[in-house]
Design an enzyme around this catalytic site. Structure first.
Site, short mmCIF file in Angstrom:
data_model
loop_
_atom_site.label_atom_id
_atom_site.label_comp_id
_atom_site.label_asym_id
_atom_site.label_seq_id
_atom_site.Cartn_x
_atom_site.Cartn_y
_atom_site.Cartn_z
N GLN A 29 5.28 -1.15 -0.03
CA GLN A 29 5.02 0.02 0.83
C GLN A 29 5.25 1.34 0.09
OE1 GLN A 29 3.90 0.43 3.99
NE2 GLN A 29 3.52 -1.75 4.27
N ASP B 154 8.88 -9.45 13.89
CA ASP B 154 8.42 -9.53 12.52
C ASP B 154 8.94 -10.79 11.81
OD1 ASP B 154 7.09 -8.08 10.35
OD2 ASP B 154 9.08 -7.96 9.45
N GLY C 221 12.40 3.54 -3.37
CA GLY C 221 11.81 2.24 -3.67
C GLY C 221 10.34 2.34 -4.02
N TRP C 222 9.88 1.38 -4.81
CA TRP C 222 8.48 1.40 -5.29
C TRP C 222 8.01 -0.04 -5.43
CZ3 TRP C 222 5.64 5.82 -5.69
CH2 TRP C 222 4.41 5.74 -6.33
N GLU D 157 6.49 -14.11 11.13
CA GLU D 157 6.09 -14.59 9.81
C GLU D 157 6.56 -16.03 9.58
OE1 GLU D 157 7.80 -11.30 7.80
OE2 GLU D 157 9.72 -12.26 7.42
N ARG E 68 16.48 3.15 -8.42
CA ARG E 68 17.79 2.84 -8.98
C ARG E 68 17.74 3.06 -10.50
NH1 ARG E 68 16.98 -2.03 -11.29
NH2 ARG E 68 15.26 -3.21 -10.39
N GLN F 107 18.60 -3.69 0.47
CA GLN F 107 19.14 -2.89 1.58
C GLN F 107 20.48 -3.45 2.02
OE1 GLN F 107 16.56 -2.01 4.91
NE2 GLN F 107 14.79 -1.65 3.62
N GLU G 58 -2.69 -9.30 13.26
CA GLU G 58 -2.19 -9.35 11.88
C GLU G 58 -2.60 -10.67 11.21
OE1 GLU G 58 1.85 -8.14 11.35
OE2 GLU G 58 1.92 -8.79 9.26
N LYS H 133 1.05 -1.99 10.09
CA LYS H 133 0.62 -3.36 10.39
C LYS H 133 -0.28 -3.89 9.28
CE LYS H 133 3.17 -2.91 13.61
NZ LYS H 133 4.48 -3.52 13.30
N GLY I 193 17.61 2.59 -14.22
CA GLY I 193 17.07 1.49 -15.03
C GLY I 193 15.92 0.74 -14.38
#
Lengths: 44, 442
Positions: B7, B184, B3-4, B188, B31, B74, B355, B121, B33
Site C-alpha cells: 500500500q 478482513d 512503510g513501503w 481471507e 526504518r 506493527q 473482492e 478494497k 537500513g
C-alpha cells in the site's frame, strides 16, 4: 451507521433493507482536501 | 507515510499528487537500513528534498501518521510507535490489524490522538494503477471503507474521508475498525483465499476420481470458479449463477449447495470465533516469528496447478454446476455469518463477494493459487495456509460424499439462499464499482 462531514456530501443507499451512507469521490473534490485536512500541516 | 511495501508506494504517490499545491507535504518514513530506500528515492521521496526520513523521526514530526508497515512489524514495534506520535496528532491505519492486536494483548491506545482507518478494497498496485487511469477515465479508482475509532477534536471523519478521496476512491463506505479487521482476517481465511483454495483442491480430486481427464478436471474446478462463475456473479449476481443453468444443472447446483453449506458454515464459524477471541491474531504473530526458521511453504505443488499452468489458453471455462454449488454455498455461509455478527452489508458484499470475483480470483486465473495468495499480506498468506486444508478435508470427508447418496436435501437451506437479502445489496454495490478492471496482473 451514519456519519457527518462538514466538507463532503454523503449519499443514502439501502442495502438489504438497511440504510447506509456513502461518499462519492472524484478529482473534482481535490480542491476541498486542504479544508478537510485543516490542522494537518506540519511534517517532520 | 510509514512503510513501503504494497500500500505504501501507491498511497504515498496518490496523496502527493492529490495534495499538490495544497501546502501539505507527504513524507515517507522508513526504518533505518531499509532495503526500500532506492525505490523510495526513485519515486521522488528523497532525503535531499525533505520528503524521506527515518521512521520514528517522521512519526514524531507529523500531524497525520499513516502506518502502512507489515502487521508483524506493527505488533513488534507497537510501544515505540505509540510513544513517538505527538499529542493531538492523527494515526491512520489501512486495515484494522493493530486494533486486533491491541484487543488481543490487553494493551490500550493512547487517548490523546485521533485514530482513523481507510481501507482500500484492492492491492496496492491496483490503488496506484486505477488512480492513474482516473486522470483519463472518470470514476476509475479503488473503493475504500473508512472508520473512525477515536475522535478527540471532531475532525477525524473529515480526515478519513479526505484521505480516501485523495487515494482516488470513487465510493467510500463506513465501517468500524473492529468490523473491518474481523471481516478482513476472517474473509481471507474463508472464501477469498483459504476456502477457495481448499475447495479447488477437493473438487479437482473429486473430478479426477470420477473419470475426468486432468485438463477437464482443472477447467471444471479452479478455472470454472475464476472464469465463468466469477464473471457470472460479476454481471448477474449469485442468483444469476443458478439461473444460468439448465434444469439438470440447477438440480446438481442445489444438491451441491445443500451438501456444502453446513460443513462450510461450521469451519467459517470457527474461524470467526478464533478471530474475535484474539486467538488467530496471536497465532499470526507467532507464525510470523517462526518464518525465519521455517520459511513460507509452497502451495501450488499439486497436479492440478501443474495442469493449470500448462493448459492451452484457448480453452474457456464454463459454469460447472457442482463447482458452482460448492463455491456459492461457501460464499453464502460467509455472508450469513457476517450478517449474523452485525457487519454492514456494504462491507459484507465488498469484502466477501466483490473482492473475490474482481480483485483476487483474477490472480489465480492468471497463474495459480500461489500467485493469488502470495500477492497478499503475510497475515493472509499464513491464514490461507492454515485454513485451506480444513476446507479441503471437510469437502472431501463430509460434503462431496453426500452427492452420491440419496439423502434428502435440506430444502430450507436452499430456500434461504433464494430469499436472501444479499442479492439486492449485491446488485446495488455492483453498480458502485469503478468502470475499469481492478486486478493488476503482470
Amino acid at each position: 451507521m451514519t456519519f457527518n462531514s462538514t466538507v463532503f456530501e454523503k449519499e443514502r443507499i439501502v442495502l438489504g433493507g438497511t440504510e447506509e451512507w456513502i461518499v462519492r469521490g472524484g478529482r473534482h473534490l481535490f480542491p476541498l482536501l486542504p479544508k478537510a485536512f485543516a490542522g494537518i500541516g506540519r511534517s517532520a | 507515510m510509514i512503510g513501503w511495501s504494497s500500500q505504501g508506494p501507491a498511497q504515498a504517490q496518490n496523496l502527493r499528487e492529490s495534495l499538490a499545491g495544497s501546502g501539505i507535504r507527504v513524507k515517507v518514513g522508513l526504518r533505518a537500513g531499509s532495503h526500500s530506500v532506492p525505490n523510495v528515492e526513485k519515486a521522488g521521496f528523497t532525503e535531499a528534498n525533505g520528503t524521506r526520513g527515518e521512521m520514528y523521526e517522521v512519526i514524531a514530526g507529523s500531524d497525520l501518521v499513516l502506518l502502512l508497515i507489515s502487521d508483524a512489524a506493527q505488533a513488534d514495534n507497537y510501544d515505540r510507535i505509540m510513544a513517538a506520535i505527538r499529542p493531538g496528532a492523527t494515526l491512520g491505519l489501512s486495515h484494522g490489524f493493530l486494533v486486533a492486536y491491541v484487543n488481543s494483548t490487553g494493551k490500550a491506545f493512547r487517548s490523546d490522538i485521533n485514530i482513523i482507518g481507510v481501507c482500500p478494497k484492492g492491492m496496492g498496485p491496483s490503488v496506484r494503477r486505477l488512480y492513474e487511469q482516473g486522470r483519463e477515465i472518470n470514476g476509475a479508482g479503488i473503493n475504500c471503507s473508512f472508520a473512525v475509532y477515536q475522535d478527540i477534536d471532531g475532525k477525524a471523519t473529515d480526515y478519513a474521508l479526505a484521505w480516501a478521496i485523495a487515494l482516488g476512491s470513487p465510493c467510500t463506505f463506513e465501517t468500524t475498525l473492529e468490523h473491518e479487521y474481523k471481516s478482513d482476517i476472517f474473509g481471507e481465511r474463508g472464501i477469498l483465499l483459504g476456502a477457495v483454495h481448499g475447495i479447488c483442491e477437493s473438487l479437482y480430486r473429486w473430478f479426477r476420481g470420477h473419470g475426468r481427464q486432468p485438463d477437464d478436471a482443472f477447467l471444471d474446478s479452479a478455472k470454472s470458479i475464476t472464469g465463468a462463475i466469477s464473471k457470472q456473479i460479476s454481471t448477474a449476481g449469485l442468483l444469476g449463477v443458478y439461473q444460468a443453468l439448465d434444469e439438470r444443472g440447477r438440480q446438481l447446483f442445489k444438491k451441491a449447495y445443500c451438501a456444502c453449506y453446513g460443513p462450510a458454515a461450521e469451519i467459517l464459524t470457527e474461524i470467526y470465533d478464533e478471530v474475535e477471541s484474539g486467538n488467530e491474531i496471536r497465532s499470526v504473530v507467532g507464525a510470523a516469528h517462526r518464518l525465519s526458521r521455517f520459511p513460507m511453504s509452497e502451495i501450488a505443488g499439486t497436479e492440478m496447478w501443474q495442469v493449470g499452468r500448462s493448459l492451452r489458453s484457448n480453452r474457456q471455462s464454463e459454469i460447472d454446476p457442482l463447482t458452482a454449488g460448492v463455491y456459492v454455498a461457501t460464499m453464502m455461509a460467509q455472508v450469513d455469518i457476517l450478517r449474523e455478527k452485525g457487519h454492514p452489508y456494504s462491507e459484507i458484499v465488498n469484502e466477501s463477494i466483490i473482492e473475490a470475483i474482481d480483485s483476487l480470483n483474477p490472480y489465480m486465473d492468471f497463474k495459480d493459487v500461489a500467485y493469488m495468495v502470495d500477492n497478499c499480506s503475510t497475515t493472509a498468506r499464513l491464514g490461507a495456509r492454515k485454513w485451506a486444508p480444513r476446507f479441503d478435508y471437510a469437502m472431501t470427508q463430509s460434503a462431496l460424499p453426500m452427492l452420491e447418496g440419496s439423502r434428502d436435501q435440506d430444502e430450507a437451506v436452499f430456500q434461504r439462499f433464494l430469499d436472501s437479502e444479499v442479492h439486492q445489496a449485491l446488485s446495488v454495490c455492483l453498480d458502485l464499482r469503478p468502470p475499469v478492471a481492478i486486478a493488476v496482473l503482470s
